[in-house]
Scaffold this motif. Structure first.
Motif, PDB file in Angstrom:
ATOM      1  N   TRP A   1      38.279  33.238  35.096  1.00 58.08           N
ATOM      2  CA  TRP A   1      37.429  34.570  34.592  1.00 58.08           C
ATOM      3  C   TRP A   1      37.886  35.314  35.578  1.00 58.08           C
ATOM      4  O   TRP A   1      38.153  36.632  35.589  1.00 58.08           O
ATOM      5  CB  TRP A   1      36.072  34.338  34.664  1.00 58.08           C
ATOM      6  N   LEU A   2      37.553  35.218  37.144  1.00 56.87           N
ATOM      7  CA  LEU A   2      37.520  36.101  38.193  1.00 56.87           C
ATOM      8  C   LEU A   2      38.927  36.631  38.333  1.00 56.87           C
ATOM      9  O   LEU A   2      39.362  37.661  38.516  1.00 56.87           O
ATOM     10  CB  LEU A   2      37.096  35.504  39.594  1.00 56.87           C
ATOM     11  N   ARG A   3      39.815  35.482  38.361  1.00 56.84           N
ATOM     12  CA  ARG A   3      41.269  35.774  38.363  1.00 56.84           C
ATOM     13  C   ARG A   3      41.707  36.999  37.328  1.00 56.84           C
ATOM     14  O   ARG A   3      42.489  37.866  37.875  1.00 56.84           O
ATOM     15  CB  ARG A   3      42.141  34.600  38.372  1.00 56.84           C
ATOM     16  N   GLU A   4      41.501  36.700  36.236  1.00 60.42           N
ATOM     17  CA  GLU A   4      41.835  37.673  35.222  1.00 60.42           C
ATOM     18  C   GLU A   4      41.203  39.041  35.272  1.00 60.42           C
ATOM     19  O   GLU A   4      41.871  40.098  35.475  1.00 60.42           O
ATOM     20  CB  GLU A   4      41.344  37.343  33.831  1.00 60.42           C
ATOM     21  N   ALA A   5      39.892  38.950  35.614  1.00 63.80           N
ATOM     22  CA  ALA A   5      39.340  40.425  35.871  1.00 63.80           C
ATOM     23  C   ALA A   5      39.818  41.382  37.008  1.00 63.80           C
ATOM     24  O   ALA A   5      39.970  42.434  36.866  1.00 63.80           O
ATOM     25  CB  ALA A   5      37.599  39.897  36.239  1.00 63.80           C
ATOM     26  N   LEU A   6      40.101  40.292  38.405  1.00 63.86           N
ATOM     27  CA  LEU A   6      40.769  41.139  39.316  1.00 63.86           C
ATOM     28  C   LEU A   6      42.019  41.522  39.083  1.00 63.86           C
ATOM     29  O   LEU A   6      42.475  42.724  39.420  1.00 63.86           O
ATOM     30  CB  LEU A   6      40.635  40.513  40.545  1.00 63.86           C
TER      31      LEU A   6
ATOM     32  N   ASP B   1      28.866  31.822  41.948  1.00 61.03           N
ATOM     33  CA  ASP B   1      28.267  31.616  40.507  1.00 61.03           C
ATOM     34  C   ASP B   1      28.637  32.756  39.489  1.00 61.03           C
ATOM     35  O   ASP B   1      29.135  33.762  40.128  1.00 61.03           O
ATOM     36  CB  ASP B   1      26.804  31.283  40.498  1.00 61.03           C
ATOM     37  N   GLU B   2      28.144  32.905  38.353  1.00 60.07           N
ATOM     38  CA  GLU B   2      28.313  33.947  37.460  1.00 60.07           C
ATOM     39  C   GLU B   2      27.888  35.357  37.964  1.00 60.07           C
ATOM     40  O   GLU B   2      28.656  36.221  38.036  1.00 60.07           O
ATOM     41  CB  GLU B   2      27.721  33.453  36.151  1.00 60.07           C
ATOM     42  N   ILE B   3      26.670  35.285  38.552  1.00 60.98           N
ATOM     43  CA  ILE B   3      26.319  36.721  39.013  1.00 60.98           C
ATOM     44  C   ILE B   3      27.237  37.071  39.995  1.00 60.98           C
ATOM     45  O   ILE B   3      27.363  38.199  40.186  1.00 60.98           O
ATOM     46  CB  ILE B   3      24.850  36.299  39.631  1.00 60.98           C
ATOM     47  N   ALA B   4      27.374  36.177  40.944  1.00 63.46           N
ATOM     48  CA  ALA B   4      28.409  36.403  42.265  1.00 63.46           C
ATOM     49  C   ALA B   4      29.969  36.978  41.847  1.00 63.46           C
ATOM     50  O   ALA B   4      30.511  37.906  42.140  1.00 63.46           O
ATOM     51  CB  ALA B   4      28.583  35.304  43.041  1.00 63.46           C
ATOM     52  N   CYS B   5      30.443  36.284  40.780  1.00 62.80           N
ATOM     53  CA  CYS B   5      31.838  36.800  40.263  1.00 62.80           C
ATOM     54  C   CYS B   5      31.791  38.060  39.792  1.00 62.80           C
ATOM     55  O   CYS B   5      32.676  39.005  39.788  1.00 62.80           O
ATOM     56  CB  CYS B   5      32.381  35.551  39.381  1.00 62.80           C
ATOM     57  N   ARG B   6      30.688  38.417  38.877  1.00 63.86           N
ATOM     58  CA  ARG B   6      30.386  39.673  38.165  1.00 63.86           C
ATOM     59  C   ARG B   6      30.152  40.601  39.176  1.00 63.86           C
ATOM     60  O   ARG B   6      30.698  41.872  39.049  1.00 63.86           O
ATOM     61  CB  ARG B   6      29.410  39.451  37.261  1.00 63.86           C
ATOM     62  N   ALA B   7      29.443  40.522  40.325  1.00 65.66           N
ATOM     63  CA  ALA B   7      29.096  41.386  41.265  1.00 65.66           C
ATOM     64  C   ALA B   7      30.408  41.767  42.181  1.00 65.66           C
ATOM     65  O   ALA B   7      30.640  42.999  42.394  1.00 65.66           O
ATOM     66  CB  ALA B   7      27.868  40.881  42.298  1.00 65.66           C
ATOM     67  N   VAL B   8      31.312  40.967  42.598  1.00 65.29           N
ATOM     68  CA  VAL B   8      32.468  41.018  43.041  1.00 65.29           C
ATOM     69  C   VAL B   8      33.176  41.937  42.326  1.00 65.29           C
ATOM     70  O   VAL B   8      34.097  42.978  42.720  1.00 65.29           O
ATOM     71  CB  VAL B   8      33.240  39.749  43.250  1.00 65.29           C
ATOM     72  N   THR B   9      33.513  41.791  40.903  1.00 69.13           N
ATOM     73  CA  THR B   9      34.463  42.492  39.931  1.00 69.13           C
ATOM     74  C   THR B   9      33.926  44.001  39.757  1.00 69.13           C
ATOM     75  O   THR B   9      34.828  44.761  40.032  1.00 69.13           O
ATOM     76  CB  THR B   9      34.405  41.536  38.552  1.00 69.13           C
ATOM     77  N   SER B  10      32.568  43.773  39.670  1.00 69.36           N
ATOM     78  CA  SER B  10      31.875  45.271  39.616  1.00 69.36           C
ATOM     79  C   SER B  10      32.385  46.057  41.037  1.00 69.36           C
ATOM     80  O   SER B  10      32.616  47.255  41.042  1.00 69.36           O
ATOM     81  CB  SER B  10      30.659  45.091  39.354  1.00 69.36           C
ATOM     82  N   ALA B  11      32.051  45.567  42.040  1.00 70.10           N
ATOM     83  CA  ALA B  11      32.392  46.278  43.369  1.00 70.10           C
ATOM     84  C   ALA B  11      33.751  46.614  43.438  1.00 70.10           C
ATOM     85  O   ALA B  11      34.031  47.786  44.010  1.00 70.10           O
ATOM     86  CB  ALA B  11      31.704  45.501  44.379  1.00 70.10           C
ATOM     87  N   LEU B  12      34.691  45.823  43.362  1.00 67.77           N
ATOM     88  CA  LEU B  12      35.980  45.742  43.282  1.00 67.77           C
ATOM     89  C   LEU B  12      36.626  46.896  42.285  1.00 67.77           C
ATOM     90  O   LEU B  12      37.515  47.777  42.548  1.00 67.77           O
ATOM     91  CB  LEU B  12      36.836  44.495  43.678  1.00 67.77           C
ATOM     92  N   SER B  13      35.942  46.914  41.166  1.00 67.03           N
ATOM     93  CA  SER B  13      36.404  47.792  40.136  1.00 67.03           C
ATOM     94  C   SER B  13      36.019  49.515  40.600  1.00 67.03           C
ATOM     95  O   SER B  13      36.722  50.400  40.825  1.00 67.03           O
ATOM     96  CB  SER B  13      35.331  47.594  38.882  1.00 67.03           C
ATOM     97  N   ASP B  14      34.843  49.493  41.369  1.00 64.33           N
ATOM     98  CA  ASP B  14      34.405  50.812  41.968  1.00 64.33           C
ATOM     99  C   ASP B  14      35.341  51.139  43.196  1.00 64.33           C
ATOM    100  O   ASP B  14      35.893  52.172  43.279  1.00 64.33           O
ATOM    101  CB  ASP B  14      33.058  50.663  42.499  1.00 64.33           C
TER     102      ASP B  14
END
Ligand SMILES: Cc1ncc(COP(=O)(O)O)c(C=O)c1O
Length: 364
Positions: free
Chosen positions: A282-287, A344-357
């Motif tokens: 999930w994280l690889r694709e999101a990034l 965990d899920e929360i961390a993966c989503r948090a990293v994605t959101s921060a890197l998106s910004d």
């Protein structure tokens, strides 16, 4: 009084000390540590209970032979208990290997982006670390074989590797073992082996040959990094030599008890493996969709690439302001990458959101 006559062995002061993954950030209320490849779910509840129970007899020295843990490891992995050695983390096994097999005038070979403790332990033993170049962030067996000399005593390969996360095939590793000069011992570091479904860290190659040892750890998938326990499985002649340099009580009783419970809790380990695989993908694709591609990882971390070293440094700083601590890799010669543990899920989503910004222009 002057201490000028009290000097370390030659080479010791040339060692750059190991830099551990950061555990604090510059901003954010809650810090999420994604810099040391720890298990976000923690250890098995059975391991934690065993550790706590061990507190009831802290006055007693630990079992010096580690026999109960070795028996449990042998059973779960289908290997011989007599050929297992336990250490205070696999770091200690790496250090035993360097102290036992390499000294002044000897070379310790490892892959370009290999784990930082290989050169540190080699230099601590007075030996010379030698790097073989990688190809596209993968261990290059031809480069390793070409770098061997009559002085090569140890060859370290982590498969999968840290910090790249990449893996090379069983056939390539076998070709390496077969092609090494006779005085060289191949160390296959399986710190991340459990994250690869159905992979037992090249145990069969260790069984088949007398020039291969594998090292394993309880610090990663088993979530026991704080307990400091790891192990090695190798030929009888190597285990015998390593046991001669091992201190009798090198592993604490609580760590031994926790590790024994952890390795037996195979359902929990499988749960952690599956969760990691799911969120890694999930994280690889999101990034990647943010413009941050990463090489395929077989571990519990990924290594997104930024357009420049400055961008990676700025992203690292920005993540810290959001309470997210990841690993900068300039010390590994990979300044355009960051290494991010799969949380965990929360961390993966948090990293994605921060890197998106960040990619939209946000800066620290
Ligand atoms: C490839 C590799 N080997 C060995 C280790 C050492 O682990 P430990 O000493 O905690 O068992 C690590 C830890 O990060 C690692 O990444």
């Amino acid at each position: 009084m002057s201490h000028k006559s009290i000097i370390p062995q030659p080479g010791i002061l040339n060692i750059s000390p190991y830099v551990a993954g950061k555990s604090a950030a510059t901003g954010g209320n809650r810090v999420t540590k994604l810099s040391a490849n720890e298990n976000p779910h923690g250890p098995s509840p059975l391991a934690k209970a065993a550790y706590i129970e061990a507190a009831g007899s802290l006055e007693v020295y630990p079992n010096s032979s580690h026999a109960p843990l070795r028996a449990a490891l042998a059973e779960v992995h289908g290997v011989e208990a007599e050929r297992i050695i336990c250490g205070a983390g696999s770091d200690e096994i790496i250090s035993f290997l360097c102290n036992t097999y390499a000294g002044p005038g000897d070379e310790v070979l490892y892959s370009q982006y290999g784990f930082a403790m290989y050169p540190i332990s080699a230099m601590a033993a007075g030996a010379t670390p030698v790097q073989a170049t990688e190809t596209n962030l993968h261990t290059d067996v031809d480069a390793l074989l070409a770098a061997c000399t009559p002085r090569t005593k140890l060859v370290f390969v982590a498969n999968p590797n840290n910090p790249t996360g990449t893996m090379v095939s069983e056939a390539e590793i076998q070709r390496l073992a077969e092609g090494l000069p006779p005085q060289a011992l191949l160390v296959l570091d399986g710190a991340y082996a459990e994250f690869v479904e159905g992979f037992n860290g090249h145990a069969a190659l260790v069984e088949a040959r007398d020039n291969v040892i594998m090292t394993r750890t309880f610090s990663k998938i088993f979530g026991l990094g704080g307990a400091r326990i790891g192990w090695g499985y190798g030929p009888a002649h190597v285990i015998d030599a390593l046991n001669r340099v091992r201190g009798p009580f090198n592993v604490s009783a609580a760590a031994l008890a926790a590790a024994e419970a952890a390795v037996q809790d195979v359902d929990y380990t499988e749960h952690c493996r599956a969760e990691n695989e799911k969120w890694r993908g999930w994280l690889r694709e999101a990034l990647a969709s943010l413009g941050l591609p990463s090489v395929q990882s077989f571990t519990n971390f990924i290594m997104p690439q930024f357009e420049s070293a400055d961008a990676a440094t700025a992203a690292d700083a920005y993540l810290q302001t959001r309470g997210l601590v990841v690993r900068a890799l300039s010390g590994y010669g990979l300044p355009t990458h960051l290494r991010i543990t799969i949380g965990d899920e929360i961390a993966c989503r948090a990293v994605t959101s921060a890197l998106s910004d960040f990619m939209k222009g946000a800066r620290a």
